[in-house]
Scaffold this motif. Structure first.
Motif, short mmCIF file in Angstrom:
data_model
loop_
_atom_site.label_atom_id
_atom_site.label_comp_id
_atom_site.label_asym_id
_atom_site.label_seq_id
_atom_site.Cartn_x
_atom_site.Cartn_y
_atom_site.Cartn_z
N ASP A 10 63.95 58.44 28.55
CA ASP A 10 63.58 59.32 29.66
C ASP A 10 62.08 59.61 29.63
O ASP A 10 61.46 59.69 28.57
CB ASP A 10 64.32 60.65 29.57
CG ASP A 10 65.81 60.52 29.83
OD1 ASP A 10 66.23 59.46 30.32
OD2 ASP A 10 66.54 61.48 29.55
N TYR A 53 61.74 61.64 34.98
CA TYR A 53 62.50 60.47 35.42
C TYR A 53 63.50 60.10 34.33
O TYR A 53 63.11 59.68 33.25
CB TYR A 53 61.59 59.26 35.68
CG TYR A 53 60.58 59.49 36.76
CD1 TYR A 53 60.97 59.70 38.07
CD2 TYR A 53 59.22 59.52 36.47
CE1 TYR A 53 60.04 59.93 39.06
CE2 TYR A 53 58.28 59.73 37.45
CZ TYR A 53 58.70 59.94 38.74
OH TYR A 53 57.78 60.15 39.72
N THR A 107 62.26 55.53 40.23
CA THR A 107 61.79 56.23 41.42
C THR A 107 60.29 56.05 41.53
O THR A 107 59.56 56.23 40.55
CB THR A 107 62.12 57.73 41.33
OG1 THR A 107 63.51 57.89 41.06
CG2 THR A 107 61.78 58.44 42.62
N PRO A 164 56.80 57.23 42.11
CA PRO A 164 56.28 58.60 42.01
C PRO A 164 55.53 59.07 43.25
O PRO A 164 55.44 60.27 43.49
CB PRO A 164 55.34 58.54 40.80
CG PRO A 164 55.04 57.11 40.59
CD PRO A 164 56.18 56.33 41.16
N LYS A 190 63.80 55.35 45.78
CA LYS A 190 64.37 54.56 44.70
C LYS A 190 63.91 53.11 44.84
O LYS A 190 63.80 52.58 45.95
CB LYS A 190 65.90 54.62 44.72
CG LYS A 190 66.45 56.01 44.52
CD LYS A 190 66.27 56.45 43.10
CE LYS A 190 66.91 57.81 42.89
NZ LYS A 190 66.66 58.34 41.58
#
Length: 155
Positions: free
Chosen positions: A57, A81, A87, A89, A94
């Motif tokens: 993560d 995230y 994703t 930024p 997505k």
């Protein structure tokens, strides 16, 4: 003292500490002889009693006002995230490999969807395979010797 409010973004990596996560902060450092930038990793232990972050993560950490222990100097603010769904930024959309999911869906509507195509809307969130194929939730430990057995939580 002004650096106390500084937030750092890093990636969570496996850690053997209780109530803490090991975070890798990656920076680019200039080599003045070559006039080139190279990656430099710095590792911090962040206080994480709720186990908010899993391995992989991307998280935000903040320096604590005073050290909890000799190693734990920061605290996990939030998971930016989670590992898995990527994703963008800037747009917040997505992404799959190099394309937005919306663009892929529009192409599927125009040209027809393949029978083997993966459906992201029906896919369950991360954590469905915990204990079978996803071992990022387990407590890690240091592997001291090779005994031929599978050790998925060893560091």
């Amino acid at each position: 003292m002004a650096a106390r409010g500084l937030l750092l973004m890093g990636q969570c990596i496996p850690c053997v500490k209780q109530n803490a996560s090991k975070i890798r902060i990656r920076r680019m450092e200039l080599d003045k002889n070559l006039n080139m930038y190279f990656k430099k990793d710095t590792f911090f232990f962040a206080h994480d009693p709720q186990k908010l972050c899993k391995t992989g993560d991307v998280v935000l950490i903040r320096e604590l006002p005073e050290r909890m222990t000799r190693l734990i100097t920061h605290a996990v603010e939030k998971v930016v995230y989670p590992l898995g769904d990527i994703t963008d930024p800037i747009t917040g959309k997505k992404v799959v490999v190099g394309k937005y999911r919306e663009d892929i869906e529009m192409a599927n509507q125009l040209f027809g969807k393949s029978a083997k195509a993966f459906d992201y809307d029906k896919a369950p969130p991360r954590g469905r395979l915990e204990g079978t194929k996803d071992f990022t939730h387990g407590e890690t430990y240091i592997k001291y010797h090779e005994d031929g057995k599978d050790q998925p939580f060893a560091v």
